[in-house]
Design an enzyme around this catalytic site. Structure first.
Site, PDB file in Angstrom:
ATOM      1  CE  LYS A 426      -2.276   2.670   3.530  1.00  0.00           C
ATOM      2  NZ  LYS A 426      -2.851   2.729   4.864  1.00  0.00           N
ATOM      3  CD1 TRP A 527     -12.867  -1.184   1.646  1.00  0.00           C
ATOM      4  CD2 TRP A 527     -11.515  -2.376   2.979  1.00  0.00           C
ATOM      5  NE1 TRP A 527     -12.990  -2.511   1.304  1.00  0.00           N
ATOM      6  CE2 TRP A 527     -12.181  -3.261   2.100  1.00  0.00           C
ATOM      7  CE3 TRP A 527     -10.618  -2.898   3.902  1.00  0.00           C
ATOM      8  CZ2 TRP A 527     -11.980  -4.641   2.126  1.00  0.00           C
ATOM      9  CZ3 TRP A 527     -10.417  -4.263   3.924  1.00  0.00           C
ATOM     10  CH2 TRP A 527     -11.084  -5.118   3.056  1.00  0.00           C
ATOM     11  CG  HIS A 528      -6.647   2.425   4.741  1.00  0.00           C
ATOM     12  ND1 HIS A 528      -5.391   1.866   4.870  1.00  0.00           N
ATOM     13  CD2 HIS A 528      -7.483   1.631   5.473  1.00  0.00           C
ATOM     14  CE1 HIS A 528      -5.466   0.791   5.642  1.00  0.00           C
ATOM     15  NE2 HIS A 528      -6.725   0.636   6.016  1.00  0.00           N
ATOM     16  CE1 TYR A 529     -14.522   5.843   2.156  1.00  0.00           C
ATOM     17  CE2 TYR A 529     -13.672   3.748   1.352  1.00  0.00           C
ATOM     18  CZ  TYR A 529     -14.664   4.477   1.980  1.00  0.00           C
ATOM     19  OH  TYR A 529     -15.794   3.848   2.434  1.00  0.00           O
ATOM     20  CG  HIS A 530      -7.648  10.127   3.341  1.00  0.00           C
ATOM     21  ND1 HIS A 530      -7.096   8.940   2.887  1.00  0.00           N
ATOM     22  CD2 HIS A 530      -6.788  11.097   2.958  1.00  0.00           C
ATOM     23  CE1 HIS A 530      -5.952   9.188   2.270  1.00  0.00           C
ATOM     24  NE2 HIS A 530      -5.748  10.489   2.294  1.00  0.00           N
TER      25      HIS A 530
END
Length: 593
Positions: A426, A527-530
């Site tokens: 990642k 799923w680490h969108y921000h």
């Protein structure tokens, strides 16, 4: 002897499951099925419990209304309730009675469930990457892989948080729901391989973000049971908090009669579709707080009339405040994975070991999804090798070419894929950004979101480095000893990985020849969108919405980067941190926190 021990362990696990089942059945008969007495269905809400706008006053309005009972929203609500009345509104149900949420062994099944009542709401970014957002009390902590690790020190300084309070807030969370994992075999192989390729030193088990290789915490206990942020509500004052589930907020209600718009309440619908209004008190310190996540919060602002004027007028939404930055700067950490085949059964594991490299890439691993032949008929989400996901693709995108490609890949996928695992790489702080816009005015529908993966050359450069390292790890002796497989060429590793990675990005014939093309074509999410409500553009440093009174944002939509290797710990901490800050700012030393 080993067989007897194994049988005994199996018996104990079965007994535990039966015990849990019977206790759940008993609780459903004799106790509140939502675990805590202050958690109620939205239909139980009475308008008399909150005043109408015209007669709003301190006595019958809430001190705080929080929109979103997620990873940050629950600890925030629990903290604020120590001194003030709180109404927490969550659009989903509870995680406690949902076996797909509660047990590690069922992790992928929640992502597989694309029904309207699922704890996970499926969406696809315009980039063609399959993704998910939470729709359940506990938010992302109810559907994620459970890994718990604190932010790097640089992140805390960059966001300008009080380091002392940060270091008090993390342990407050950890004492309630965090555990030390029992290291799975694949995680041990990853640990040893990372050290072999120079991702050192080994920092052992630690919550801290330190360069090298480490074992992090988890919200799964030793029995494989998940402990979500919803359990932090146990530390709330039950007399001052009300939690409504299946309460879908439609919009924020504003008073626009003064010089500045002021948030005064919310309009929400219950599980039966009936509309309700809830208001905050007349006290100037009372607030509506958005904790609906990186998709939900900017979407809610836009639906409420806060955002770019042209976009609001396009959907005939009355403009409360023209702010061109709402929904802008969306980012998602691109992830690519290398498939690890195995010639022996694989123990299921989510992320436990992490390699924190010096070139801006994090290395993790997962294993053991869909081991049953029956499970090949299911959609197991992005963390498995399942290819048959046509049911999750919107009808307009089900082209004949897409259908044939999926059928072909599913037929070609070796059954061994379901016995293997993945090494994940990642990008730490992606420089590529996109935006979020409305598709319509229905809050139940996903907004349109674009992340523009690898649009910045620096992101692609780091991905190539990460893929090279991941391939070396899979070729290492530690992995070969674990999988009992022969050493493969990089090209064969990449070829298997292209088949096992699922997105709607067109594949190219040179995916195994060009690492850059491999990165672009096999990009997925973790799923680490921000982003979407950045500090200085949409909110102030204390997270108050710029240009509006009594409205604040407490979630990852305010972040310019995802903290540490995984954001969960910091988002949980953020809820507690901001709650304490609000109480201290309002009450001083008398806050008692």
């Amino acid at each position: 002897m080993a067989l007897l021990v194994e049988q005994k362990q199996l018996f104990l696990r079965l007994a535990l499951c039966l015990s849990l089942l019977s206790s759940c059945q008993a609780s459903s008969k004799y106790a509140n099925p939502y675990r805590y007495p202050f958690i109620k269905p939205a239909s139980s809400f009475s308008s008399s419990s909150s005043s109408s706008f015209s007669s709003r006053n301190v006595e019958n309005g809430y001190d705080y209304i929080i929109v979103g009972g997620g990873t940050a929203g629950c600890p925030l609500a629990a903290t604020l309730s120590q001194n003030f009345t709180v109404l927490l509104l969550e659009r989903g149900g509870v995680p406690f009675s949902n076996v797909n949420v509660s047990f590690l062994s069922n992790f992928h099944l929640t992502l597989a469930d694309t029904s309207p009542t699922s704890a996970s709401q499926f969406f696809i970014s315009t980039d063609g990457v399959l993704n998910a957002r939470a729709r359940v009390l506990g938010g992302g902590s109810s559907i994620n892989a459970g890994f718990y690790t604190r932010a790097n020190a640089g992140f805390i300084k960059r966001v300008g948080w009080d380091e002392k309070l940060v270091n008090e807030s993390y342990p407050w969370v950890e004492k309630q729901i965090v555990h030390q994992p029992k290291l799975a075999p694949l995680q041990k192989a990853l640990r040893d391989s990372l050290l072999d390729v120079g991702v050192s030193p080994f920092n052992g088990f630690t919550y801290d973000h330190i360069s090298g290789t480490k074992i992090g915490g988890t919200i799964f206990d030793r029995f494989g049971r998940r402990h979500t942020s919803a359990e932090i509500l146990a530390s709330a004052d039950p007399k001052k908090i009300t939690v409504l589930i299946y309460a879908t907020v439609q919009k924020i209600i504003f008073d626009t009669s003064g010089k500045r718009p002021k948030a005064v309440g919310v309009l929400f619908k219950d599980e039966n579709g009936n509309q309700h209004e809830a208001y905050i008190s007349d006290n100037p310190k009372s607030e509506v707080i958005l904790s609906a996540g990186a998709l939900g919060t900017p979407q809610m602002l836009l639906l409420s009339g806060v955002g770019p004027k042209a976009e609001l007028e396009k959907f005939k939404i009355p403009v409360v405040l023209d702010n061109e930055f709402v929904g802008k700067g969306m980012a998602d950490n691109p992830m690519n994975s290398i498939f690890v085949p195995s010639h022996r059964p694989v123990v299921q594991s989510l992320i436990q070991t992490v390699g924190i490299t010096k070139f801006g890439v994090y290395i993790e691993a997962s294993s053991g999804y869909g081991q049953s032949r029956d499970s090949i008929h299911c959609h197991h989400g992005i963390m498995s090798a399942e290819i048959g996901q046509l049911s999750t693709i919107p009808p307009k995108q089900r082209t004949p070419e897409a259908i044939q490609a999926y059928i072909r890949r599913k037929r070609e996928l070796p059954h061994e894929a379901f016995k293997g695992g993945f090494v994940l790489e990642k990008i730490a702080k992606p420089m590529s950004t996109g935006e979020l816009t409305l598709v319509n005015t229905n809050v139940d529908d996903n907004p349109s979101v674009t992340f523009n993966y690898f649009s910045h050359p620096q992101d692609l450069k780091r991905c190539i480095q990460g893929i090279r390292m991941a391939a070396k790890l899979v070729q290492s002796q530690h992995f070969l000893n674990y999988t009992k497989c022969n050493k493969q060429t990089v090209e064969s590793i990449l070829n298997a990985s292209v088949k096992a990675n699922v997105n709607l990005v067109p594949k190219h014939t040179n995916d195994t020849k060009s690492l850059g093309q491999f990165c672009r074509d096999t990009v997925i999410t973790i799923w680490h969108y921000h982003g979407g409500c950045h500090v200085g553009k949409v909110v102030s440093p204390d997270h108050k919405v710029l240009g509006i009174d009594s409205l604040r944002v407490v979630d990852v939509s305010t972040f310019n980067e995802s903290p540490g290797t995984n954001p969960q710990a910091t988002v949980l901490m953020m809820g507690r941190y901001m709650g304490v800050k609000i109480l201290r700012d309002r009450l001083g030393e008398t806050a008692g926190v």
